[in-house]
Design a protein around this motif. Structure first.
Motif, short mmCIF file in Angstrom:
data_model
loop_
_atom_site.label_atom_id
_atom_site.label_comp_id
_atom_site.label_asym_id
_atom_site.label_seq_id
_atom_site.Cartn_x
_atom_site.Cartn_y
_atom_site.Cartn_z
N ARG A 156 -16.73 0.42 6.32
CA ARG A 156 -15.75 0.66 5.26
C ARG A 156 -16.04 1.97 4.53
NH1 ARG A 156 -16.27 -4.47 6.37
NH2 ARG A 156 -14.52 -5.93 6.10
N PHE A 157 -17.30 2.29 4.42
CA PHE A 157 -17.69 3.54 3.78
C PHE A 157 -17.18 4.74 4.58
CE2 PHE A 157 -20.80 6.96 2.86
CZ PHE A 157 -20.55 7.10 1.51
N TYR A 158 -17.25 4.63 5.93
CA TYR A 158 -16.76 5.71 6.78
C TYR A 158 -15.26 5.88 6.60
CZ TYR A 158 -15.80 8.48 10.96
OH TYR A 158 -15.37 9.47 11.81
N VAL A 159 -14.52 4.78 6.58
CA VAL A 159 -13.07 4.84 6.36
C VAL A 159 -12.78 5.55 5.04
CG1 VAL A 159 -10.99 3.48 5.92
CG2 VAL A 159 -12.55 2.81 7.76
N HIS A 160 -13.48 5.17 4.00
CA HIS A 160 -13.27 5.78 2.69
C HIS A 160 -13.56 7.29 2.74
CE1 HIS A 160 -13.46 6.60 -1.57
NE2 HIS A 160 -14.74 6.92 -1.48
N CYS A 161 -14.69 7.67 3.34
CA CYS A 161 -15.07 9.08 3.37
C CYS A 161 -14.07 9.92 4.15
CB CYS A 161 -16.46 9.24 3.97
SG CYS A 161 -17.80 8.65 2.90
N ARG A 162 -13.61 9.42 5.30
CA ARG A 162 -12.66 10.19 6.09
C ARG A 162 -11.29 10.25 5.41
NH1 ARG A 162 -13.63 13.88 8.07
NH2 ARG A 162 -12.63 13.93 10.11
N PHE A 163 -10.91 9.17 4.72
CA PHE A 163 -9.64 9.22 4.00
C PHE A 163 -9.71 10.22 2.85
CE2 PHE A 163 -6.69 7.69 0.67
CZ PHE A 163 -5.51 7.86 1.37
N MET A 164 -10.84 10.30 2.16
CA MET A 164 -11.00 11.30 1.11
C MET A 164 -10.94 12.70 1.70
SD MET A 164 -10.98 9.63 -1.65
CE MET A 164 -11.33 11.00 -2.75
N ASP A 165 -11.46 12.88 2.93
CA ASP A 165 -11.33 14.18 3.59
C ASP A 165 -9.85 14.52 3.82
OD1 ASP A 165 -14.04 14.64 3.73
OD2 ASP A 165 -14.27 13.81 5.75
N PHE A 166 -9.08 13.51 4.26
CA PHE A 166 -7.64 13.70 4.46
C PHE A 166 -6.97 14.15 3.16
CE2 PHE A 166 -3.49 11.62 3.80
CZ PHE A 166 -2.71 12.32 4.72
N LEU A 167 -7.23 13.44 2.06
CA LEU A 167 -6.63 13.80 0.78
C LEU A 167 -7.07 15.19 0.32
CD1 LEU A 167 -6.75 10.55 -1.43
CD2 LEU A 167 -4.78 11.57 -0.27
N ASN A 168 -8.33 15.51 0.55
CA ASN A 168 -8.84 16.82 0.13
C ASN A 168 -8.16 17.94 0.91
OD1 ASN A 168 -10.70 18.45 -1.43
ND2 ASN A 168 -11.77 18.81 0.50
N ILE A 169 -7.99 17.75 2.22
CA ILE A 169 -7.30 18.77 3.03
C ILE A 169 -5.85 18.89 2.59
CG2 ILE A 169 -6.52 19.36 5.36
CD1 ILE A 169 -9.05 17.87 6.39
N LEU A 170 -5.19 17.76 2.37
CA LEU A 170 -3.80 17.79 1.92
C LEU A 170 -3.67 18.56 0.61
CD1 LEU A 170 -0.84 16.91 2.13
CD2 LEU A 170 -1.48 14.73 1.07
#
Length: 311
Positions: A156-170
């Protein structure tokens, strides 16, 4: 399945962490939607939602205004924003819907997190990017799919970290957005302009005669065209918009029910109570008692066909 060599998609795949009542919640839904189950009226959520279309074309209504979207367009929806998707006749449309709450951010990161989320506050929060930007943007989402597909246990931590990467890139490429809305032409444009006006002025006095005068149309023409374009009579649309906003206040505020009735444009509490029962099949107080915090239910039926807060 890799769509246009850009985004991985697997039908009926769901990633779920927590529930909408939790301060930390994720729901990724890879699925198809047919025009046969288009929502009748707009709905809202208590959390943020991202809609990514993975087929050629659809419409997304935001506060009464339709926006045409195409493959890989990203629709960002902040909490309590009235919206609905409209899919066209033909084969079902693939799409990814992401719903989330992230309220437990350490104080040292809170400012950066809130800055990233301002992408949801754009005047028109629909984003379209060139291919090179899309590949970079969707890489974290593809990583989430790769890490979760076919696995009962995942980080779950990995999902959270990669989703935050998505938001940061956006957030970092937001000003390279090339989406430009194309509004309907002719009488349809005028009707949707009136619908948007209703969403922005539902708390004020609204009538067929008043709107016809304001938009330089005959009452007969407005009445006929409004029903033809939206599927609702003008008066029903006004009342449903008021009820929708009343539902938001009942669920997410501590206002008195009588105050909510007045703030949503109802001339009397008896009229509010009657309309609420008509559209929702229960009284405002009964509805308020069904709120997640009171009932513990993950989903709250909004009283219209196929409409839920969490779906």
């Amino acid at each position: 399945m890799l769509i246009n060599n850009t985004m991985r998609y697997e039908p009926h795949h769901i990633v779920e962490i927590g529930s909408p009542d939790d301060p930390f919640f994720y729901y990724f839904d890879y699925d198809e939607r047919s025009y046969q189950i288009n929502m009748e009226f707009q709905h809202f959520h208590s959390f943020r939602e991202i809609h990514i279309l993975l087929d050629p074309a659809a419409n997304h209504f935001i506060e009464g205004t339709p926006y045409g979207i195409s493959c890989f367009d990203i629709v960002l929806l902040r909490p309590s924003l009235l919206h609905r998707s409209e899919y066209f006749k033909g084969a079902p449309c693939k799409r990814l819907v992401i719903q989330f709450n992230i309220d437990e951010i350490p104080g040292a990161l809170r400012e950066e997190y809130e800055d990233i989320l301002t992408v949801f506050d754009a005047e028109l929060p629909i984003y379209r990017f060139e291919q090179d930007k899309l590949e970079r943007l969707f890489a974290p989402l593809n990583d989430i799919m790769n890490a979760t597909y076919g696995k009962k246990n995942f980080s779950r931590f990995y999902v959270h970290c990669r989703f935050m990467d998505f938001l940061n890139i956006l957030s970092s490429i937001r000003y390279e957005n090339i989406y430009r809305p194309k509004m309907p032409e002719g009488s349809q444009h005028k009707i949707f302009e009136i619908a948007a006006y209703i969403h922005n002025n539902y708390m004020n006095e609204l009538s067929l005669t008043g709107l016809a005068d304001q938009f330089y149309m005959s009452t007969y023409y407005l009445s006929h065209q409004f029903k033809e374009v939206t599927g609702f009579t003008l008066i029903n649309y006004i009342q449903m918009t008021r009820i929708r906003n009343a539902q938001q206040m009942l669920l997410f505020s501590d206002r008195k029910i009588t105050d909510i009735a007045a703030e949503c444009g109802f001339t009397s509490f008896s009229q509010f109570n009657r309309m609420f029962n008509k559209f929702c099949g229960m009284s405002p107080r009964e509805y308020k008692n069904k709120a997640p915090g009171n009932s513990g239910s993950m989903r709250v039926d909004l009283g219209f066909d196929n409409d839920y807060i969490y779906q």
